[in-house]
Design an enzyme around this catalytic site. Structure first.
Site, PDB file in Angstrom:
ATOM      1  N   SER A   1       0.843  -1.195   0.000  1.00 53.64           N
ATOM      2  CA  SER A   1       0.000   0.000   0.000  1.00 53.64           C
ATOM      3  C   SER A   1       0.876   1.242   0.000  1.00 53.64           C
ATOM      4  CB  SER A   1      -0.878   0.007   1.263  1.00 53.64           C
ATOM      5  OG  SER A   1      -1.546   1.246   1.431  1.00 53.64           O
TER       6      SER A   1
ATOM      7  N   TYR B   1      -2.644  -0.357  10.607  1.00 54.36           N
ATOM      8  CA  TYR B   1      -2.708  -0.916   9.249  1.00 54.36           C
ATOM      9  C   TYR B   1      -1.461  -0.522   8.473  1.00 54.36           C
ATOM     10  CZ  TYR B   1      -4.018  -1.269   4.306  1.00 54.36           C
ATOM     11  OH  TYR B   1      -4.029  -1.546   2.967  1.00 54.36           O
TER      12      TYR B   1
END
Length: 242
Positions: free
Chosen positions: A140, A153
């Protein structure tokens, strides 16, 4: 790497980025195996795909990882690409002592990091038996910089990024196995709806970038807004001792 004639396993393949990748690679003439926790969602996804089968299971659970890996070894011995896409993410307010931040972080680290390491290790011997193989990890833009909404996260994706670099270095002298890392920015999926995913890019853009990267043996795959950060940071990190 060849972009057709592969047998490809995609975790989290029933929706979002995983489904978009499945569609792109299926249309190119690859055999696809999608995985997800929901049998209903898997069956719905299969209606949109050609050359595709499904294996239900939760890869965050060790017993399911082992079962799925054994299924792949027994029924798909020609498997040569795995896409580690399944993930977990929670808005995690670290200022709220009632937030149960550690439990959320545990689930993210287990799903996004530990499970990927274990599942990949189970399948690497099979991948090394193929003439050409790949591990594709979906990280990500959050791997580069955290924020107050997704701090844990982001940490899990940073960990996956670091592991991916180490895995690539481990097999750098093995011409059979390539290790790719895809860095999506905010993507418009159900997964990201809680954090404003409607403002993100379509998941098909991620799939298109990955397809081009496979064709060009481009192992680092930044997408959209990730490209600027990647262009700034990657040259620096590549200078560090490996």
């Amino acid at each position: 790497m060849k972009t057709t004639g592969n047998t490809i396993f995609i975790s989290g393949g029933s929706a979002g980025i995983g489904l978009a990748i499945a569609k792109k690679l299926s249309a190119a003439g690859n055999k696809i195996i999608i995985n997800g926790r929901s049998e209903e969602r898997l069956q719905n996804a299969l209606k949109e795909l050609d050359h595709t089968v499904a294996i239900q299971g939760d890869l965050s659970v060790e017993a399911d990882r082992i079962r799925i890996a054994e299924d792949l070894k027994t029924n798909y011995p020609e498997l040569n690409i795995i896409v580690n896409n399944a993930g977990a993410a929670f808005i995690n307010d670290l200022s709220d002592h009632n937030n149960n931040a550690a439990e959320k972080a545990y689930q993210e680290i287990n799903t996004n990091y530990i499970s990927v390491i274990h599942f990949t290790s189970l399948l690497i011997p099979q991948l090394l038996q193929q003439e050409e193989a790949a591990v594709i990890n979906i990280t990500s833009i959050a791997a580069f910089r955290s924020n107050k909404y997704l701090p844990t996260y982001s940490a899990s994706k940073a960990a996956l990024h670091s592991y991916t670099q180490g895995l690539r270095d481990t097999f750098s002298e093995n011409e059979k196995l390539n290790v790719y890392e895809v860095y999506p920015p905010l993507v418009n999926t159900e997964f990201s709806a809680e954090i404003g995913g409607a403002n993100g890019i379509p998941p098909s853009e991620v799939a298109d970038e990955l397809f081009t990267a496979l064709a060009n043996n481009q192992f680092e795959v930044p997408v959209g807004d990730s490209k600027k950060l990647h262009s700034l940071l990657n040259p620096i990190t590549e200078q560090a001792p490996h």
